[in-house]
Motif scaffolding. Structure first.
Motif, PDB file in Angstrom:
ATOM      1  N   ALA A 141       0.824  -1.205   0.000  1.00 29.05           N
ATOM      2  CA  ALA A 141       0.000   0.000   0.000  1.00 29.05           C
ATOM      3  C   ALA A 141       0.860   1.257   0.000  1.00 29.05           C
ATOM      4  CB  ALA A 141      -0.931  -0.003   1.216  1.00 29.05           C
ATOM      5  N   VAL A 142       1.935   1.232   0.774  1.00 34.34           N
ATOM      6  CA  VAL A 142       2.825   2.391   0.871  1.00 34.34           C
ATOM      7  C   VAL A 142       3.555   2.608  -0.461  1.00 34.34           C
ATOM      8  CG1 VAL A 142       4.790   3.386   2.097  1.00 34.34           C
ATOM      9  CG2 VAL A 142       3.107   2.024   3.341  1.00 34.34           C
ATOM     10  N   VAL A 143       4.013   1.518  -1.065  1.00 36.37           N
ATOM     11  CA  VAL A 143       4.684   1.609  -2.367  1.00 36.37           C
ATOM     12  C   VAL A 143       3.730   2.174  -3.416  1.00 36.37           C
ATOM     13  CG1 VAL A 143       5.689   0.266  -4.267  1.00 36.37           C
ATOM     14  CG2 VAL A 143       6.300  -0.269  -1.902  1.00 36.37           C
ATOM     15  N   LYS A 144       2.476   1.723  -3.394  1.00 36.91           N
ATOM     16  CA  LYS A 144       1.513   2.158  -4.387  1.00 36.91           C
ATOM     17  C   LYS A 144       1.180   3.651  -4.254  1.00 36.91           C
ATOM     18  CE  LYS A 144       0.813  -1.433  -6.908  1.00 36.91           C
ATOM     19  NZ  LYS A 144       1.123  -1.371  -8.367  1.00 36.91           N
ATOM     20  N   VAL A 145       1.274   4.187  -3.051  1.00 36.59           N
ATOM     21  CA  VAL A 145       1.052   5.626  -2.885  1.00 36.59           C
ATOM     22  C   VAL A 145       2.188   6.410  -3.530  1.00 36.59           C
ATOM     23  CG1 VAL A 145       0.861   7.525  -1.246  1.00 36.59           C
ATOM     24  CG2 VAL A 145      -0.366   5.405  -0.826  1.00 36.59           C
ATOM     25  N   VAL A 146       3.424   6.029  -3.226  1.00 39.81           N
ATOM     26  CA  VAL A 146       4.570   6.710  -3.840  1.00 39.81           C
ATOM     27  C   VAL A 146       4.528   6.534  -5.358  1.00 39.81           C
ATOM     28  CG1 VAL A 146       7.097   6.837  -3.939  1.00 39.81           C
ATOM     29  CG2 VAL A 146       5.959   6.410  -1.756  1.00 39.81           C
ATOM     30  N   ALA A 147       4.005   5.397  -5.813  1.00 42.85           N
ATOM     31  CA  ALA A 147       3.922   5.129  -7.247  1.00 42.85           C
ATOM     32  C   ALA A 147       2.979   6.095  -7.968  1.00 42.85           C
ATOM     33  CB  ALA A 147       3.449   3.691  -7.488  1.00 42.85           C
ATOM     34  N   GLN A 148       2.141   6.809  -7.210  1.00 43.75           N
ATOM     35  CA  GLN A 148       1.237   7.772  -7.839  1.00 43.75           C
ATOM     36  C   GLN A 148       1.987   8.931  -8.475  1.00 43.75           C
ATOM     37  OE1 GLN A 148      -1.565   6.634  -8.186  1.00 43.75           O
ATOM     38  NE2 GLN A 148      -2.667   6.059  -6.331  1.00 43.75           N
ATOM     39  N   VAL A 149       3.293   9.045  -8.213  1.00 46.21           N
ATOM     40  CA  VAL A 149       4.079  10.089  -8.890  1.00 46.21           C
ATOM     41  C   VAL A 149       4.073   9.867 -10.399  1.00 46.21           C
ATOM     42  CG1 VAL A 149       5.596  10.488  -6.911  1.00 46.21           C
ATOM     43  CG2 VAL A 149       6.271   8.826  -8.647  1.00 46.21           C
ATOM     44  N   GLU A 150       3.648   8.681 -10.841  1.00 45.89           N
ATOM     45  CA  GLU A 150       3.516   8.442 -12.273  1.00 45.89           C
ATOM     46  C   GLU A 150       2.577   9.463 -12.899  1.00 45.89           C
ATOM     47  OE1 GLU A 150       1.788   5.145 -15.451  1.00 45.89           O
ATOM     48  OE2 GLU A 150       1.812   4.681 -13.311  1.00 45.89           O
ATOM     49  N   MET A 151       1.550   9.876 -12.149  1.00 46.24           N
ATOM     50  CA  MET A 151       0.621  10.882 -12.648  1.00 46.24           C
ATOM     51  C   MET A 151       1.351  12.192 -12.914  1.00 46.24           C
ATOM     52  SD  MET A 151      -2.389   9.387 -12.760  1.00 46.24           S
ATOM     53  CE  MET A 151      -3.549  10.757 -12.840  1.00 46.24           C
ATOM     54  N   LEU A 152       2.329  12.519 -12.073  1.00 50.10           N
ATOM     55  CA  LEU A 152       3.096  13.753 -12.258  1.00 50.10           C
ATOM     56  C   LEU A 152       3.950  13.657 -13.522  1.00 50.10           C
ATOM     57  CD1 LEU A 152       4.259  14.448  -8.581  1.00 50.10           C
ATOM     58  CD2 LEU A 152       2.075  14.978  -9.697  1.00 50.10           C
ATOM     59  N   PHE A 153       4.537  12.493 -13.756  1.00 44.68           N
ATOM     60  CA  PHE A 153       5.312  12.299 -14.985  1.00 44.68           C
ATOM     61  C   PHE A 153       4.411  12.428 -16.212  1.00 44.68           C
ATOM     62  CE2 PHE A 153       8.140   9.448 -12.229  1.00 44.68           C
ATOM     63  CZ  PHE A 153       9.048  10.459 -12.010  1.00 44.68           C
ATOM     64  N   THR A 154       3.188  11.901 -16.102  1.00 43.66           N
ATOM     65  CA  THR A 154       2.243  11.974 -17.206  1.00 43.66           C
ATOM     66  C   THR A 154       1.889  13.414 -17.526  1.00 43.66           C
ATOM     67  OG1 THR A 154       1.297   9.824 -16.612  1.00 43.66           O
ATOM     68  CG2 THR A 154      -0.039  11.257 -18.008  1.00 43.66           C
ATOM     69  N   PHE A 155       1.613  14.196 -16.473  1.00 40.70           N
ATOM     70  CA  PHE A 155       1.274  15.602 -16.688  1.00 40.70           C
ATOM     71  C   PHE A 155       2.462  16.399 -17.207  1.00 40.70           C
ATOM     72  CE2 PHE A 155      -2.543  14.870 -14.113  1.00 40.70           C
ATOM     73  CZ  PHE A 155      -3.462  15.559 -14.895  1.00 40.70           C
ATOM     74  N   ALA A 156       3.652  16.057 -16.750  1.00 36.93           N
ATOM     75  CA  ALA A 156       4.850  16.733 -17.251  1.00 36.93           C
ATOM     76  C   ALA A 156       5.012  16.477 -18.749  1.00 36.93           C
ATOM     77  CB  ALA A 156       6.080  16.252 -16.496  1.00 36.93           C
TER      78      ALA A 156
END
Length: 304
Positions: A258-273
């Protein structure tokens, strides 16, 4: 910064690259074919990582047991189901709402971690998970017509149900992969998160490749020539996808899923970038707020 955090951020970046390339492949083949490429063409690289660790680096192979096989099969099949449900959402007009609910994956992973592994999250971790999930959901519905009425009705919509079920399978697969990887530790002289992750990845991606190939041969045989024709970009997708998965598996061996999956949400930031700097697409206020909430949730987890 802890090792698992760095690995997770790198894996999220690679997954963003893989998703962009799969989107390109979807233009020359169907959804099933583009999904198969992720597993089938990633298989050689998954085995390559395992062989390098074993033969070149000299790390001993783990000995799988019944617990490993049980969790690995559950995780592999759950991930296939989650991916198909998520793709199915694209057939609905308001698929964005359903996608938002699929992003409850970290919260559901925390629940499965508690049920199956007895992993208890601290209050601070639960707050960070909630903040990150809200941020992702805001991004997912930012370009839809929002009102109090539509938000209430969307909770009980068919797309919301499919999205939640997709998130359930994604959360289950994450916890199952962690369980499978941890089950290998007793067979090693000392815990080795890289070898445990690589062995688990190799078995799981082989299982997924066989299952999907059987499906294509029986139900969608027309996809085979399309896949073969696009073998060059498919190999690149396989390499990036296998590398990203290797990162996820290592991170989830070291830390709660669960903790890893939260940090993995940074993928959304890469997508927006990528959208902003490469495709010159503007970000609206809700999307910006969602990004800030994701960053806040990740920062909280790193500092806890």
């Amino acid at each position: 910064m802890e090792t698992w955090v760095l690995i997770t951020i790198a894996a999220a970046f690679l997954q963003n690259v893989r998703s962009a390339m799969q989107k390109h492949l979807k233009g020359v083949m169907g959804t099933t074919g583009a999904t198969f490429v992720r597993f089938g063409f990633g298989l050689p690289f998954a085995f390559l990582y395992l062989v390098v660790l074993w033969q070149v680096v000299g790390r001993p192979l783990p000995v799988p047991n019944g617990t490993f096989f049980l969790w690995a099969v559950i995780g592999g099949l759950a991930q296939i189901a989650a991916t198909f449900l998520l793709v199915h959402l694209f057939s609905f007009r308001n698929f964005a709402v359903g996608t938002a609910y699929s992003r409850t994956e970290p919260a559901q992973a925390a629940l499965f971690g508690l049920i199956f592994l007895g992993e208890k999250a601290s209050e601070g971790t639960l707050v960070a998970i909630a903040i990150s999930v809200v941020g992702v959901m805001l991004i997912s519905v930012a370009r839809t017509t929002l009102s109090a009425r539509t938000l209430v009705t969307s909770v009980f919509s068919r797309t919301a149900g499919i999205g939640l079920l997709s998130g359930t399978f994604f959360g289950l697969s994450a916890v199952a992969y962690r369980s499978a990887s941890l089950a290998l530790a007793p067979s090693l002289p000392a815990p080795d998160y890289m070898m445990q992750a690589s062995f688990t990845l190799g078995f799981v991606i082989l299982l997924q490749t066989v299952v999907m190939l059987i499906w294509i041969v029986l139900r969608e045989r027309d996809e085979l020539p399309r896949i073969a024709a696009a073998w060059k970009p498919a190999f690149v997708v396989g390499f990036v996808g296998a590398s990203a998965s290797f990162g996820w598996f290592m991170a989830m061996t070291l830390q709660q899923a669960a903790v890893v999956k939260v940090v993995a949400q940074v993928e959304m930031l890469f997508t927006f970038a990528s959208s902003f700097f490469i495709f010159r697409e503007w970000i609206n206020r809700l999307e910006l707020l969602g990004c800030l909430l994701i960053v806040l949730g990740v920062v909280m987890l790193v500092l806890i």
